[in-house]
Motif scaffolding. Structure first.
Motif, PDB file in Angstrom:
ATOM      1  N   MET A   1     -16.549   5.021   4.184  1.00 51.86           N
ATOM      2  CA  MET A   1     -15.194   4.620   5.276  1.00 51.86           C
ATOM      3  C   MET A   1     -14.795   3.568   4.418  1.00 51.86           C
ATOM      4  O   MET A   1     -13.499   3.484   4.637  1.00 51.86           O
ATOM      5  N   ILE A   2     -15.464   2.506   4.013  1.00 50.68           N
ATOM      6  CA  ILE A   2     -14.604   1.613   3.053  1.00 50.68           C
ATOM      7  C   ILE A   2     -13.764   1.974   2.013  1.00 50.68           C
ATOM      8  O   ILE A   2     -12.658   1.644   1.711  1.00 50.68           O
ATOM      9  N   GLY A   3     -14.509   3.235   1.372  1.00 45.87           N
ATOM     10  CA  GLY A   3     -13.741   3.773   0.260  1.00 45.87           C
ATOM     11  C   GLY A   3     -12.484   4.249   0.546  1.00 45.87           C
ATOM     12  O   GLY A   3     -11.377   4.177   0.087  1.00 45.87           O
ATOM     13  N   SER A   4     -12.435   5.082   1.896  1.00 44.28           N
ATOM     14  CA  SER A   4     -11.115   5.521   2.453  1.00 44.28           C
ATOM     15  C   SER A   4     -10.076   4.647   2.941  1.00 44.28           C
ATOM     16  O   SER A   4      -8.930   4.929   2.709  1.00 44.28           O
ATOM     17  N   ILE A   5     -10.718   3.568   3.455  1.00 42.71           N
ATOM     18  CA  ILE A   5      -9.754   2.378   3.790  1.00 42.71           C
ATOM     19  C   ILE A   5      -9.015   1.672   2.398  1.00 42.71           C
ATOM     20  O   ILE A   5      -7.840   1.373   2.429  1.00 42.71           O
ATOM     21  N   LEU A   6      -9.781   1.605   1.484  1.00 39.54           N
ATOM     22  CA  LEU A   6      -9.301   1.090   0.253  1.00 39.54           C
ATOM     23  C   LEU A   6      -8.399   1.932  -0.438  1.00 39.54           C
ATOM     24  O   LEU A   6      -7.326   1.707  -0.974  1.00 39.54           O
ATOM     25  N   ALA A   7      -8.684   3.147  -0.524  1.00 38.65           N
ATOM     26  CA  ALA A   7      -7.751   4.284  -0.699  1.00 38.65           C
ATOM     27  C   ALA A   7      -6.463   4.332  -0.024  1.00 38.65           C
ATOM     28  O   ALA A   7      -5.395   4.505  -0.649  1.00 38.65           O
ATOM     29  N   LYS A  10      -4.629   1.405  -0.983  1.00 38.54           N
ATOM     30  CA  LYS A  10      -4.076   1.528  -2.581  1.00 38.54           C
ATOM     31  C   LYS A  10      -2.502   2.529  -2.202  1.00 38.54           C
ATOM     32  O   LYS A  10      -1.691   2.038  -2.985  1.00 38.54           O
ATOM     33  N   ALA A  11      -2.972   3.346  -1.535  1.00 33.74           N
ATOM     34  CA  ALA A  11      -1.673   4.465  -1.509  1.00 33.74           C
ATOM     35  C   ALA A  11      -0.678   3.786  -0.985  1.00 33.74           C
ATOM     36  O   ALA A  11       0.429   3.781  -1.035  1.00 33.74           O
ATOM     37  N   HIS A  12      -0.846   2.964   0.225  1.00 36.48           N
ATOM     38  CA  HIS A  12       0.121   2.058   0.787  1.00 36.48           C
ATOM     39  C   HIS A  12       0.995   1.417  -0.186  1.00 36.48           C
ATOM     40  O   HIS A  12       2.237   1.380  -0.250  1.00 36.48           O
ATOM     41  N   TYR A  13       0.371   0.518  -0.858  1.00 37.99           N
ATOM     42  CA  TYR A  13       1.037  -0.504  -1.700  1.00 37.99           C
ATOM     43  C   TYR A  13       1.541   0.337  -2.917  1.00 37.99           C
ATOM     44  O   TYR A  13       2.691   0.026  -3.629  1.00 37.99           O
ATOM     45  N   ALA A  14       1.070   1.642  -3.347  1.00 32.80           N
ATOM     46  CA  ALA A  14       1.534   2.293  -4.698  1.00 32.80           C
ATOM     47  C   ALA A  14       3.113   2.902  -4.188  1.00 32.80           C
ATOM     48  O   ALA A  14       3.818   2.853  -4.996  1.00 32.80           O
TER      49      ALA A  14
END
Length: 99
Positions: A1-7, A10-14
């Motif tokens: 779950m944390i991995g998907s939140i971080l992903a 990351k996608a949001h800021y990218a």
């Protein structure tokens, strides 16, 4: 779950990356070609590598320069007129912060 939140984060800021947006703008407006941008990127990498190499080859500065050019000194604490550091004084922070 944390991995998907971080992903997701990351996608949001990218998607908001100003460098990517600038590259897209440059290409869409024919201000430079992809090859020209790659050449610029390569030159930047070379300059950064040269700067790192230059810094690595130099001796470390003396501890006496540790606080130079680090912060604005509006109250006059930091460096004394004789060049010594006031932070060595036990009363250095007296009256400057209330925690």
């Amino acid at each position: 779950m944390i991995g998907s939140i971080l992903a997701d984060e990351k996608a949001h800021y990218a998607a908001r990356d100003p460098i990517t947006a600038l590259k897209k703008y440059i290409l869409e407006n024919n201000l430079a070609t992809e090859q020209e941008l790659k050449a610029i990127h390569k030159k930047i990498d070379e300059l950064v590598e040269d700067a790192v190499e230059f810094a690595d080859e130099r001796p470390l500065p003396p501890r006496s320069q540790l606080l130079e050019n680090v912060f604005a000194d509006p109250k006059g604490f930091g460096i004394r007129p004789d060049g010594s550091y006031r932070c060595a004084d036990p009363k250095f922070t007296q009256g400057t912060a209330h925690v």
